[in-house]
Design a protein around this motif. Structure first.
Motif, PDB file in Angstrom:
ATOM      1  N   UNK A 158       8.866   3.123  -3.838  1.00 59.70           N
ATOM      2  CA  UNK A 158       7.752   3.800  -3.161  1.00 59.70           C
ATOM      3  C   UNK A 158       6.711   4.270  -4.172  1.00 59.70           C
ATOM      4  N   UNK A 162       2.951   2.797  -4.376  1.00 54.36           N
ATOM      5  CA  UNK A 162       1.843   3.755  -4.286  1.00 54.36           C
ATOM      6  C   UNK A 162       0.798   3.506  -5.370  1.00 54.36           C
ATOM      7  N   UNK A 164       0.340   0.569  -7.175  1.00 48.32           N
ATOM      8  CA  UNK A 164      -0.063  -0.823  -7.406  1.00 48.32           C
ATOM      9  C   UNK A 164      -1.554  -1.046  -7.162  1.00 48.32           C
ATOM     10  N   UNK A 211      13.694  13.045   5.647  1.00 44.42           N
ATOM     11  CA  UNK A 211      12.293  13.325   5.991  1.00 44.42           C
ATOM     12  C   UNK A 211      12.192  14.170   7.255  1.00 44.42           C
ATOM     13  N   UNK A 229       2.219  -1.096   1.080  1.00 41.18           N
ATOM     14  CA  UNK A 229       1.126  -0.128   1.222  1.00 41.18           C
ATOM     15  C   UNK A 229       0.054  -0.703   2.131  1.00 41.18           C
ATOM     16  N   UNK A 232      -3.858   2.645   1.734  1.00 40.80           N
ATOM     17  CA  UNK A 232      -3.445   3.633   0.727  1.00 40.80           C
ATOM     18  C   UNK A 232      -2.261   4.492   1.164  1.00 40.80           C
ATOM     19  N   UNK A 233      -1.613   4.134   2.269  1.00 44.58           N
ATOM     20  CA  UNK A 233      -0.391   4.828   2.672  1.00 44.58           C
ATOM     21  C   UNK A 233       0.809   3.936   2.396  1.00 44.58           C
ATOM     22  N   UNK A 234       1.943   4.535   2.031  1.00 50.39           N
ATOM     23  CA  UNK A 234       3.158   3.771   1.724  1.00 50.39           C
ATOM     24  C   UNK A 234       4.041   3.713   2.973  1.00 50.39           C
ATOM     25  N   UNK A 235       4.491   2.510   3.304  1.00 53.50           N
ATOM     26  CA  UNK A 235       5.291   2.305   4.510  1.00 53.50           C
ATOM     27  C   UNK A 235       6.612   1.628   4.152  1.00 53.50           C
ATOM     28  N   UNK A 236       7.594   1.850   5.029  1.00 61.08           N
ATOM     29  CA  UNK A 236       8.891   1.200   4.846  1.00 61.08           C
ATOM     30  C   UNK A 236       9.195   0.378   6.095  1.00 61.08           C
TER      31      UNK A 236
ATOM     32  N   UNK B  45      -3.982   2.676  -6.570  1.00 63.34           N
ATOM     33  CA  UNK B  45      -3.760   3.219  -5.242  1.00 63.34           C
ATOM     34  C   UNK B  45      -4.741   4.307  -4.872  1.00 63.34           C
ATOM     35  N   UNK B  46      -4.268   5.182  -4.018  1.00 69.24           N
ATOM     36  CA  UNK B  46      -5.129   6.204  -3.437  1.00 69.24           C
ATOM     37  C   UNK B  46      -5.791   7.122  -4.456  1.00 69.24           C
ATOM     38  N   UNK B  47      -5.096   7.562  -5.532  1.00 65.55           N
ATOM     39  CA  UNK B  47      -5.775   8.458  -6.477  1.00 65.55           C
ATOM     40  C   UNK B  47      -7.055   7.856  -7.050  1.00 65.55           C
ATOM     41  N   UNK B 310       2.150  13.075  -8.102  1.00 67.44           N
ATOM     42  CA  UNK B 310       2.846  12.700  -6.897  1.00 67.44           C
ATOM     43  C   UNK B 310       1.916  12.138  -5.832  1.00 67.44           C
ATOM     44  N   UNK B 311       2.375  11.174  -5.039  1.00 66.19           N
ATOM     45  CA  UNK B 311       1.574  10.758  -3.904  1.00 66.19           C
ATOM     46  C   UNK B 311       1.231  11.956  -3.022  1.00 66.19           C
ATOM     47  N   UNK B 312       0.003  12.012  -2.514  1.00 68.02           N
ATOM     48  CA  UNK B 312      -0.377  13.137  -1.676  1.00 68.02           C
ATOM     49  C   UNK B 312       0.379  13.133  -0.359  1.00 68.02           C
ATOM     50  N   UNK B 315      -0.367  10.587   2.316  1.00 71.53           N
ATOM     51  CA  UNK B 315      -0.111   9.170   2.051  1.00 71.53           C
ATOM     52  C   UNK B 315       1.379   8.901   1.948  1.00 71.53           C
ATOM     53  N   UNK B 316       2.148   9.796   2.503  1.00 74.55           N
ATOM     54  CA  UNK B 316       3.585   9.610   2.390  1.00 74.55           C
ATOM     55  C   UNK B 316       4.064   8.468   3.288  1.00 74.55           C
ATOM     56  N   UNK B 317       5.254   8.039   2.997  1.00 76.04           N
ATOM     57  CA  UNK B 317       5.805   6.901   3.722  1.00 76.04           C
ATOM     58  C   UNK B 317       6.013   7.240   5.196  1.00 76.04           C
ATOM     59  N   UNK B 318       5.805   6.271   5.998  1.00 76.06           N
ATOM     60  CA  UNK B 318       6.036   6.407   7.432  1.00 76.06           C
ATOM     61  C   UNK B 318       7.013   5.319   7.832  1.00 76.06           C
TER      62      UNK B 318
END
Lengths: 299, 320
Positions: A158, A162, A164, A211, A229, A232-236, B45-47, B310-312, B315-318
């Protein structure tokens, strides 16, 4: 002025000319900048307490550091020593939140202490500090190390996803524009921000429960996952073994035709049309591919 | 105005992950932002996206924690190359880092470790600053650190060392008045003497922050408001430098953006003209050039010493 001169002059006031004419090689000054920095780093990063660190150092703390009105030299160095390990724990806890929770504060802190001795930071960024933690756990004698290593691999993936490089995904309907007789010759360019993971346990399920502040016990049994991703959001994305195998072939650069052949060898059946439609719909919508191409070799 | 003609950007805020969404959504009336360099290197990425987006609206200054200016390992030119690219990409007005070292033998302790202040370390550090400035093609701006030890081999004060370093390497100075206060408490010197001794024409920027007083010593925690004594030092510095780019750092227990901004704006009371934003947001597009002189055209683009990594939250995993 030579190091040898400065060392002697500080202690005895011997004039420079005396030493310059001395034929012996100069003795390195242990308090010169380079050895002083080596000394301080060795003390600050020592895994024991600051007194053990000072004992192990090549120079006495009182020789190097002055006291203040309120603190002795060792107490002053101790500020840096204690902050170092707190910083390492804090950084790795940020990257491995679920792992830290699963292990508990004490055990995680102990793990970090051992880990940074084996894999200290060698980068200008703390983002790379945890890159070896999954393998470190896997090689450890920790209880539940298989589960903990899987959880660590998930969180590391993750982090990598994030960070990459960004690449726009291809339009979801891009495949529809390919003539049916050329479909098997298609190759896909994946987005950089994707990782495929195989676990020996239900790591993703445990992670999701963490979570949601639920408890799910780890249990053995293979699971498969894509971490990617989008915007800009990380997904699984949990995958079946069949989908994982097929997607893995595409991501490694094989054509659809080659991926189908490999699939058939692996599972002793052809992928069903509905399976393929469903997979490509999901993967396209998730933006896993940046581009498609039909190479000359396939024509 | 400093001798480098770096502009007074007004009163800025340290760019922190927890404030990304607020800044992007509301475009607050802030003069400028300071970004921690290392958080935006090696990330696509986002940053990086957020920084580039913010850089289109606000002046950006890059502030690093890993340059190891005083270190005895070789200079990391790979790091500098990436830093230079980042600076050009966001049109950074200048680049700063600390008078410290961060590790040796290939390791990084990720702390701002203190230097002995003597002739050897002065020569060593000045030579490195010259090389770094040449490589970056801009005068490096060097910040005075907080410190908790004094070395037996020091032969000069920190302010004399800093002044000599600036003269020998022709660098700018980032005067952290909180760090001066912290070190003065820890080492027992008069902070006013320090402020008065700094070559004012080299001061490009000032830092403000809070700290934690443990009675026997003070730790530079950046987790609180600025205390009155530090504000007084800031006023004393401004009296010498004139209005100077001023930045509020808040790196732990970070409150909402407006609270940080309100704390930063207290600096207005100490600034001579009473106006902020000269060369800053209100004069966006005034033609001033940043590091490398390239203006970005594309529309899309420790607590000391620990940068946020850290990722904000947004932008956390869903689970999908």
């Amino acid at each position: 002025m030579s190091d040898a001169y400065r060392e002697v002059s500080r202690e005895s006031g011997v004039v420079a000319t005396t030493l310059i004419s001395d034929p012996r090689p100069p003795t390195p000054d242990p308090l010169a900048l380079a050895p002083l920095q080596e000394w301080m780093q060795s003390v600050v990063t020592h895994p024991g307490d600051v007194y053990e660190a000072a004992e192990a150092g090549a120079i006495g703390v009182d020789t190097v550091v002055l006291p203040s009105k309120t603190l002795q030299p060792i107490q002053r160095v101790g500020i840096y020593h204690s902050m170092y390990m707190l910083r390492m724990i804090e950084a790795l806890e940020a990257d491995y939140e679920a792992l830290a929770y699963a292990m508990g504060e004490h055990a995680f802190g102990h793990l970090v202490r051992e880990y940074v001795q084996r894999f200290p930071s060698r980068s200008y960024t703390l983002n790379r500090l945890g890159d070896h933690l999954p393998e470190f756990i896997a090689a450890s004698d920790l209880k539940r190390k298989t589960f903990l290593a899987d959880l660590a691999r998930l969180e590391l993936a993750m982090t990598h996803v994030f960070e990459e490089a960004e690449a726009a995904p291809m339009p979801p309907d891009a495949i529809a524009s390919v003539p049916p007789d050329r479909i098997e010759a298609l190759r896909f360019t994946p987005i950089p921000a994707i990782r495929l993971l195989t676990f020996a346990c239900n790591a993703d399920e445990v992670f999701q429960a963490w979570r949601e502040e639920r408890v799910v016990e780890p249990r053995r049994g293979k699971t498969w996952l894509a971490v990617h991703r989008r915007d800009y959001g990380v997904y699984r994305m949990p995958l079946s073994q069949e989908a994982f195998t097929f997607l893995g072939s595409l991501i490694s650069g094989e054509t659809i035709g080659s991926a189908i052949t490999k699939f058939a060898r692996r599972f002793r059946r052809m992928p069903r049309q509905q399976e393929l439609f469903g997979w490509f719909r999901d993967w396209s919508e998730a933006g896993l591919f940046a581009a498609i191409a039909i190479t000359e070799q396939e024509r | 105005m400093n001798r480098f003609n770096f502009p007074d950007l007004g009163i800025g805020i340290g760019l922190r992950t927890v404030h990304y969404a607020h800044i992007l959504d509301t475009q607050p009336d802030v003069d400028w932002f300071e970004a921690l360099s290392e958080n935006y290197l090696d990330t696509g990425g986002r940053p990086r996206y957020v920084l580039e987006t913010i850089a289109e609206r606000y002046p950006i200054v890059l502030h690093g924690v890993s340059m190891s200016i005083g270190g005895t390992d070789p200079i990391d030119f790979d790091y500098l190359r990436k830093l230079k690219e980042l600076a050009r990409g966001v049109n950074a007005r200048w680049i700063s880092d600390h008078l410290c070292w961060t590790g040796v033998s290939g390791r990084n302790v990720h702390d701002l470790l203190p230097m002995p202040y003597n002739e050897e370390s002065l020569r060593h550090t000045a030579a490195r600053v010259r090389v770094i400035s040449d490589f970056l093609e801009t005068p490096l701006v060097v910040e005075n650190p907080s410190s908790y030890v004094e070395f037996a081999t020091s032969t000069m004060t920190e302010w004399d060392f800093l002044a000599a370093l600036a003269a020998e390497s022709d660098c700018g100075l980032l005067l952290d008045v909180n760090n001066i206060y912290v070190s003065s408490f820890n080492h027992g010197f008069d902070p006013k003497t320090y402020v008065d001794a700094i070559p004012a024409d080299r001061v490009v920027q000032v830092h403000l922050a809070g700290h934690a007083n443990h009675g026997t010593h003070i730790i530079d925690t950046h987790d609180n408001v600025v205390i009155d004594e530090v504000w007084q030092l800031y006023g004393r510095a401004c009296a010498r430098t004139g209005d100077v780019s001023t930045l509020m750092e808040w790196d732990a227990n970070i409150p909402d953006f407006e609270t940080v901004h309100a704390e930063a704006r207290k600096a207005e009371a100490f600034r001579g003209s009473g106006e902020s934003g000269v060369g800053g947001r209100r004069r966006k597009g005034s033609g001033e050039s940043g590091v490398g002189g390239r203006r970005k055209s594309s529309s899309k683009s420790l607590r000391h010493p620990t940068p946020d990594t850290r990722p904000p939250q947004d932008a956390e995993a869903v689970h999908v």
